[in-house]
Design an enzyme around this catalytic site. Structure first.
Site, short mmCIF file in Angstrom:
data_model
loop_
_atom_site.label_atom_id
_atom_site.label_comp_id
_atom_site.label_asym_id
_atom_site.label_seq_id
_atom_site.Cartn_x
_atom_site.Cartn_y
_atom_site.Cartn_z
N GLY A 1 4.54 -37.37 4.19
CA GLY A 1 3.82 -36.67 5.24
C GLY A 1 2.40 -37.12 5.55
CB CYS B 1 3.80 -49.95 3.18
SG CYS B 1 5.08 -49.16 2.21
N1 SAM Z 1 6.09 -41.64 6.99
C1 SAM Z 1 5.96 -41.25 5.61
C2 SAM Z 1 4.50 -40.98 5.30
O1 SAM Z 1 3.61 -41.47 6.01
O2 SAM Z 1 4.24 -40.25 4.35
C3 SAM Z 1 6.51 -42.29 4.66
C4 SAM Z 1 7.94 -42.61 4.95
S1 SAM Z 1 8.68 -43.62 3.72
C5 SAM Z 1 7.99 -45.16 4.04
C6 SAM Z 1 10.30 -43.77 4.29
C7 SAM Z 1 11.09 -42.48 4.28
O3 SAM Z 1 12.34 -42.73 4.90
C8 SAM Z 1 11.39 -41.94 2.91
O4 SAM Z 1 10.81 -40.70 2.75
C9 SAM Z 1 12.93 -41.84 2.88
O5 SAM Z 1 13.38 -40.67 2.26
C10 SAM Z 1 13.26 -41.84 4.36
N2 SAM Z 1 14.60 -42.31 4.69
C11 SAM Z 1 15.37 -43.22 4.05
N3 SAM Z 1 16.53 -43.39 4.68
C12 SAM Z 1 16.52 -42.56 5.76
C13 SAM Z 1 17.46 -42.27 6.79
N4 SAM Z 1 18.64 -42.89 6.87
N5 SAM Z 1 17.12 -41.35 7.72
C14 SAM Z 1 15.91 -40.73 7.67
N6 SAM Z 1 15.00 -40.96 6.70
C15 SAM Z 1 15.30 -41.88 5.77
#
Ligand code: SAM
Length: 473
Positions: free
Chosen positions: A279, A399
Site C-alpha cells: 500500500g 522494482c
Molecule cells: N503497489 C504495492 C505498493 O506500492 O505497496 C506493491 C505491489 S507488489 C510489487 C506486487 C503485488 O502484486 C503483490 O502484493 C502481490 O500479492 C500482487 N499480485 C501478484 N499476483 C497478482 C495477481 N495475479 N493479481 C493481482 N495482484 C497480484
C-alpha cells in the site's frame, strides 16, 4: 583411504585390479557428489540472486553495474511522505531544519523556472496561477495547444525503435548462444536455460507511437521530504497526531512516488490500483487529494491486511470508506471504467532478493515462478489496459532492473494487443518528467519505453522502472 585414492589419480588406477577400479570409481563419484551437495547447501538464496544479477545485468548496464551493485548491497535511503490527514506540521518544519527538501516543491519550482525561461512576458501571471494551484489550466494556456507531437525520425532512432532489418542484425549476445547443440539436459538444467533465455530482452519492431505528453502534471498537494543526494541521514520514526489519530509521515523508497506522479492524476479521477498491497503507492495516491474514487486490488489476502493496516494508521475513517478494496486476480478487471490505472506488478524485487534470504524468489524451488514472471506481468498489464477508458492512462511499474521484465513486457504487451484486440495505445515519453526530479534520483536514459531509477550510493533509491501507456482507442 578413498580420499587418498582420489588424490593418487590415474597412475594408481592403472595398477589396480578391475574390481578395485570400479569400487574406486564409485567412491570417487560419491565423494564428488557429497562435496557438491555440501557446497550447494552453503549457497544462500541472496548469493544466488547476486550471481544471477551479475550474469544478466553486467552485460546490460556495463560500467554502471559495479556502482549499482554496491548500492543495492548497501542500506537503502527512504523519504518521508507527509500525511495531509494529520494537521501537526511541526515534523515538516523539523525535517527542513535537518536539511531535507520537498521533492515535489523542488520539481514544481524547476517547472516554473523552465516556463519562465520559455515565456518571459507572462512571468507574473504564471506565478499568480501557481499560487492558486490552477496548474492544469495554466499549462493549457502557456504551452503549445497543438496535438501531441509524434517523435521525428531522429528521436525515433534515439528511442530505439528498430526496423526489421536492424532487428535481424542485433547482436543477440545471450547465454544460450554458448550451449552446445547435442547435449541432453536434466530438468533442472533445462529450467535454468529457459530462465536465461527469458531473462534476455531482444528489441522487436512493434507497432506503437512514442509521443511527448503536452504537459507534466505534478500533484502539488503531495509533500515528500528527502535528504539531498549524498546525505544519508534517516528520518525519525513517525509520530502520532493525537487529535486526528493518524501518523504524521510515512517512510518509503522515494522511487515509489514516481509511478504515482506518472499517473497524471486529475481532480475527480476514478483510479484503479491493480496490485496495491502492501500500500505504499496507494497511500501516495491518496495524499495527492486528487482521486474522486480509488479501487485497490491485490490477489494476496494477507498483503491486503497490511494495506488495511496502513490505511488505518494514516487515513481517517470517513476518508477510508471511499476506498474500495478487492482481493482478486488482476485479470478479473476488464471493464473500461477507470481514468487512471496503476499496474505495479510482482517482479524479481531485486533489492529485497539481495538482502533477505527467507521467502526469496531465487530459492531453487521457485525457479518456475521466476520463469513465469514476465507472462504474469503481461497478463496484469493487459488487464490494466482493458480496465482503462479510452483517453485514460496506465502506468506499468516494477522494482527490477531486468530489461525482460521492464521494456520486454511493454513490448510483448503492445505486440499482443495489436495482434489480438482493437485497443489502440501510445507510449508517452516521460523523459521531461524525470528532468524535474533528477536532483534526487539517478535515472538511466537507455530504456526504450520507460524510465528507470538506478540505485547509487549518493541517492540510494530504486530500482524502479515505470512506463506510461495512453489508451487512444
Ligand atoms: N503497489 C504495492 C505498493 O506500492 O505497496 C506493491 C505491489 S507488489 C510489487 C506486487 C503485488 O502484486 C503483490 O502484493 C502481490 O500479492 C500482487 N499480485 C501478484 N499476483 C497478482 C495477481 N495475479 N493479481 C493481482 N495482484 C497480484
Amino acid at each position: 583411504m578413498f580420499v587418498r585414492v582420489y588424490q593418487l589419480g590415474s597412475d594408481f588406477v592403472l595398477n589396480s585390479k578391475i574390481n578395485t577400479l570400479s569400487t574406486t570409481r564409485m567412491c570417487v563419484r560419491s565423494f564428488k557428489m557429497k562435496k557438491k551437495q555440501s557446497r550447494q547447501s552453503l549457497v544462500t538464496n541472496t548469493q544466488r540472486a547476486l550471481e544471477h544479477f551479475d550474469l544478466h545485468y553486467k552485460p546490460v548496464y556495463k560500467d554502471l553495474w559495479p556502482s549499482m551493485r554496491i548500492a543495492l548491497l548497501t542500506a537503502k535511503k527512504t523519504c518521508a511522505i507527509m500525511n495531509n490527514f494529520a494537521q501537526d506540521d511541526k515534523f515538516n518544519k523539523h525535517f527542513y531544519e535537518l536539511g531535507a527538501i520537498d521533492i515535489i516543491h523542488n520539481a514544481v519550482n524547476k517547472q516554473l523556472q523552465d516556463i519562465k525561461s520559455k515565456t518571459p512576458t507572462n512571468i507574473e501571471q504564471i506565478e499568480r496561477k501557481f499560487v492558486n494551484q490552477n496548474i492544469d489550466n495554466q499549462f493549457d494556456e502557456l504551452t503549445d495547444d497543438s496535438d501531441d507531437e509524434l517523435l521525428d525520425t531522429t528521436e525515433r532512432e534515439k528511442a530505439n525503435v528498430l526496423t526489421e532489418e536492424e532487428r535481424m542484425n542485433i547482436d543477440r549476445t545471450n547465454l544460450y548462444s554458448f550451449v552446445p547443440t547435442k547435449t541432453v539436459y536434466s530438468e533442472n538444467e533445462s529450467l535454468r536455460l529457459e530462465e536465461s533465455r527469458k531473462s534476455v530482452y531482444t528489441p522487436m519492431d512493434v507497432k506503437v507511437d512514442i509521443i511527448k505528453p503536452r504537459k507534466i502534471n505534478i500533484p502539488t498537494d503531495l509533500s515528500v521530504m528527502s535528504f539531498p543526494k549524498g546525505d544519508v541521514q534517516n528520518f525519525p520514526s513517525p509520530k502520532l497526531d493525537i487529535p486526528h489519530g493518524v501518523l504524521c509521515h510515512f517512510m518509503l523508497d522515494a522511487a515509489s512516488i514516481l509511478p504515482v506522479i506518472a499517473l497524471d492524476l486529475d481532480k475527480g479521477d476514478n483510479v484503479l490500483d491493480l496490485c496495491a498491497a502492501p500500500g505504499g503507492k496507494t497511500l501516495t495516491i491518496l495524499q495527492t487529494g486528487l482521486p474522486g474514487s480509488l479501487t485497490c486490488n491485490d490477489i494476496s489476502g494477507s498483503r491486503i491486511n497490511r494495506l488495511l493496516n496502513i490505511l488505518h494508521s494514516y487515513i481517517p475513517q470517513e476518508d477510508r470508506e471511499h476506498v474500495n478494496i478487492h482481493s482478486k486476480a488482476g485479470s478479473y478487471f476488464t471493464d473500461p471504467i477507470f481514468d487512471k490505472v496503476l499496474v505495479d506488478v510482482p517482479c524479481s524485487t531485486d533489492r529485497h532478493s539481495l538482502l533477505v534470504d527467507d521467502n526469496n524468489l531465487f530459492n531453487p524451488n521457485r525457479i518456475n515462478e521466476r520463469i513465469e514472471l514476465p507472462k504474469l506481468q503481461k497478463e496484469l498489464l493487459i488487464a490494466g489496459i482493458k480496465s482503462c477508458r479510452p483517453g485514460g492512462c496506465v502506468v506499468y511499474s516494477t522494482c527490477s532492473l531486468s530489461a525482460a521484465q521492464n521494456d520486454g513486457v511493454i513490448q510483448d504487451t503492445i505486440d499482443d494487443l495489436w495482434r489480438t484486440t482493437s485497443i489502440d495505445i501510445v507510449v508517452e515519453d516521460l523523459s521531461e518528467m524525470t528532468q524535474l526530479f533528477n536532483d534526487f534520483y539517478r535515472f538511466y536514459n537507455e530504456c526504450r519505453f520507460g524510465q528507470l531509477v538506478l540505485p547509487s550510493l549518493s541517492s540510494n533509491y530504486g530500482p524502479m522502472y515505470f512506463s506510461r501507456l495512453r489508451r487512444v482507442g
